[in-house]
Design a protein around this motif. Structure first.
Motif, PDB file in Angstrom:
ATOM      1  N   ARG A 206       0.828  -1.205   0.000  1.00  0.00           N
ATOM      2  CA  ARG A 206       0.000   0.000   0.000  1.00  0.00           C
ATOM      3  C   ARG A 206       0.868   1.263   0.000  1.00  0.00           C
ATOM      4  O   ARG A 206       2.069   1.228   0.354  1.00  0.00           O
ATOM      5  CB  ARG A 206      -0.917  -0.020   1.207  1.00  0.00           C
ATOM      6  CG  ARG A 206      -1.919  -1.166   1.164  1.00  0.00           C
ATOM      7  CD  ARG A 206      -2.839  -1.109   2.368  1.00  0.00           C
ATOM      8  NE  ARG A 206      -3.852  -2.163   2.301  1.00  0.00           N
ATOM      9  CZ  ARG A 206      -5.003  -2.042   1.642  1.00  0.00           C
ATOM     10  NH1 ARG A 206      -5.276  -0.911   1.004  1.00  0.00           N
ATOM     11  NH2 ARG A 206      -5.869  -3.043   1.606  1.00  0.00           N
ATOM     12  N   PRO A 207       0.308   2.418  -0.375  1.00  0.00           N
ATOM     13  CA  PRO A 207       1.082   3.685  -0.393  1.00  0.00           C
ATOM     14  C   PRO A 207       1.702   4.020   0.968  1.00  0.00           C
ATOM     15  O   PRO A 207       2.839   4.523   1.031  1.00  0.00           O
ATOM     16  CB  PRO A 207       0.041   4.722  -0.806  1.00  0.00           C
ATOM     17  CG  PRO A 207      -0.947   3.927  -1.638  1.00  0.00           C
ATOM     18  CD  PRO A 207      -1.037   2.573  -1.002  1.00  0.00           C
ATOM     19  N   LEU A 208       0.976   3.754   2.058  1.00  0.00           N
ATOM     20  CA  LEU A 208       1.528   4.086   3.384  1.00  0.00           C
ATOM     21  C   LEU A 208       2.766   3.245   3.677  1.00  0.00           C
ATOM     22  O   LEU A 208       3.764   3.729   4.224  1.00  0.00           O
ATOM     23  CB  LEU A 208       0.461   3.848   4.460  1.00  0.00           C
ATOM     24  CG  LEU A 208       0.856   4.252   5.891  1.00  0.00           C
ATOM     25  CD1 LEU A 208       1.210   5.735   5.955  1.00  0.00           C
ATOM     26  CD2 LEU A 208      -0.280   3.933   6.864  1.00  0.00           C
ATOM     27  N   THR A 209       2.706   1.952   3.267  1.00  0.00           N
ATOM     28  CA  THR A 209       3.879   1.085   3.472  1.00  0.00           C
ATOM     29  C   THR A 209       5.051   1.553   2.626  1.00  0.00           C
ATOM     30  O   THR A 209       6.221   1.571   3.069  1.00  0.00           O
ATOM     31  CB  THR A 209       3.532  -0.349   3.123  1.00  0.00           C
ATOM     32  OG1 THR A 209       2.394  -0.769   3.887  1.00  0.00           O
ATOM     33  CG2 THR A 209       4.691  -1.287   3.400  1.00  0.00           C
ATOM     34  N   GLN A 210       4.757   1.987   1.366  1.00  0.00           N
ATOM     35  CA  GLN A 210       5.824   2.501   0.507  1.00  0.00           C
ATOM     36  C   GLN A 210       6.457   3.770   1.110  1.00  0.00           C
ATOM     37  O   GLN A 210       7.680   3.946   1.067  1.00  0.00           O
ATOM     38  CB  GLN A 210       5.260   2.807  -0.885  1.00  0.00           C
ATOM     39  CG  GLN A 210       4.760   1.581  -1.632  1.00  0.00           C
ATOM     40  CD  GLN A 210       4.209   1.943  -2.997  1.00  0.00           C
ATOM     41  OE1 GLN A 210       4.802   2.780  -3.697  1.00  0.00           O
ATOM     42  NE2 GLN A 210       3.086   1.312  -3.394  1.00  0.00           N
TER      43      GLN A 210
END
Length: 443
Positions: A39-43
């Motif tokens: 997900r974007p937050l993990t990236q």
């Protein structure tokens, strides 16, 4: 609470999706294919961690590089300081040798001048004796001349009286009176000749007396010039020594008295001068010569005192001054406090040397100082050497200047390897740099 966090995370992923779209990592096996969604937050978290790691690596590399540069600069500065210090020591050594040569030459000139003064004084005494003899002879001749003149005047009076009496006597009496008058005239002529000879002798004696007086005045003027040069030479040599001991905080009068107690023998080439034994009082020349001799004796005493006082450095190895004498900010954060010595920093195990001849009165652990050695020197001076890693002497030992008394360390109240060097005169602490700087004029 958990649903709220999930909704909050979903909103953040939605907001970041435009810049960091969701990625899928496919994992394929023999029987099936699976994927992992990133997900974007993990990236964003992974990207932030990578940036932080790279930034930390750059900062750490910069710190290491700057430390290496500063270390190299410090070594270069220390090398330059060591070279300057060695040049200064060489200049001091050359100046010391030059001063020693000047002192030896001045001593030789002084001895030659003393011999010449002694010879001139001997000639002057002989001339004075000759003048007194001539003066006595002149006075005797003048007395004889006065007696002769008186006798001549009396003979003239007798002759006049005889002439008057002759006119009243007979011819026989006149003949007798004439013979008497002739005899008196001959005696008067002899007296006149003796008077003239005495007058001539008096004139010669007076001329010789004047010549001796001129010679005596010339010799006295020459003696005065020689004494003036010697007095100036002694004064010029004494002033630096006197300033050196006064700068070290010592009373020069007390110092001279104490050294004389151990060197009280009499005689030798510097004994007091006595030119004549004819009178109990000393002549001005004798007083000036004895004053010069006293100045030379004081110079010798000053040199003896310089060899017995703690004026050398406690370290021969390379070091740096890490803390001066006086008030300072306490290195352990105890506020502004008085520092009773100077600190010299060097590696652990650096040899520590006695700065002068003396007796060890304390060697062991002392609160605040750690391992400490205390030495009692002459003239009421004591030195202390603190924070040692190892003590190499014990109480009661006799030490000489340059003897190793211990190794540098960081025992007691210390923040690193260094020597705390302290000097006391009586019960008063003094700045050790005063002694160290004064010692540069001697060693």
């Amino acid at each position: 609470m958990l649903p709220v966090l999930k909704r909050f995370a979903s909103r953040i992923n939605t907001a970041l999706d435009r810049h960091l779209p969701e990625q899928r990592l496919y994992l394929k096996s023999d029987t099936q294919t699976r994927f992992i969604r990133i997900r974007p937050l993990t990236q964003l978290a992974a990207l932030s961690g990578s940036v932080a790691f790279v930034g930390w690596g750059m900062v750490a590399s910069a710190i290491v590089l700057m430390d290496g540069v500063s270390t190299g600069s410090g070594k270069m500065a220390a090398a330059r300081q060591q070279a300057i210090y060695e040049q200064h020591l060489n200049a001091i050594s050359d100046e010391r040798d030059m001063r020693a040569d000047e002192a030896a030459q001045a001593q030789r000139r002084f001895n030659a001048a003393l011999d010449e003064v002694s010879q001139m004084q001997s000639r002057l005494l002989l001339a004075e004796d000759r003048r007194r003899e001539l003066q006595a002879g002149l006075e005797a001749v003048q007395g004889m001349l006065r007696t002769t003149v008186d006798e001549r005047d009396a003979a003239r009076d007798d002759a006049r009286q005889l002439k008057v009496a002759l006119a009243d006597r007979t011819d026989g009496d006149a003949a007798e009176a004439g013979a008497l008058l002739t005899a008196m005239t001959d005696a008067l002529a002899d007296t006149t000749r003796e008077r003239d000879a005495a007058a001539e002798t008096a004139m010669i004696a007076s001329a010789e007396t004047d010549e001796l007086s001129e010679q005596r005045a010339a010799m006295q003027a020459r003696n005065d010039a020689i004494f003036t040069q010697l007095e100036e030479a002694v004064s010029t040599s004494m002033e630096p020594l006197d300033r050196m001991f006064r700068a070290a905080g010592l009373d020069t009068d007390d110092l001279l008295r104490e050294v004389r107690k151990g060197y009280s023998g009499a005689g030798g080439p510097l004994s007091s001068i006595s030119m004549s034994t004819m009178s109990a009082t000393s002549s001005p020349e004798e007083e000036r010569a004895n004053a010069i001799l006293k100045g030379l004796q004081d110079m010798d005493i000053y040199r003896i005192a310089a060899m017995r006082a703690p004026l050398s450095m406690p370290l021969e190895a390379r070091f740096r001054y890490s803390s001066p004498f006086g008030y300072r900010n306490d290195p352990k954060g105890a506020g502004r406090r008085f520092h009773a010595g100077v600190d010299m920093a060097a590696p652990i195990g650096t040899p520590i040397l006695a700065t002068g001849d003396g007796t060890v009165i304390r060697a062991g652990w002392v609160n605040g100082y750690g391992n400490m050695v205390e030495i009692r020197h002459n003239f009421g001076i004591e030195t202390r050497y603190g924070h040692m890693s190892k003590i190499r002497v014990k109480a009661g030992d006799k030490v000489s200047r340059g003897d190793q008394i211990g190794d540098m360390g960081s025992t007691g109240r210390s923040t690193g390897s260094h020597l705390h060097y302290e000097v006391r005169v009586g019960d008063k602490v003094v700045n050790p740099m005063t002694f160290i700087k004064a010692g540069k004029d001697v060693f």
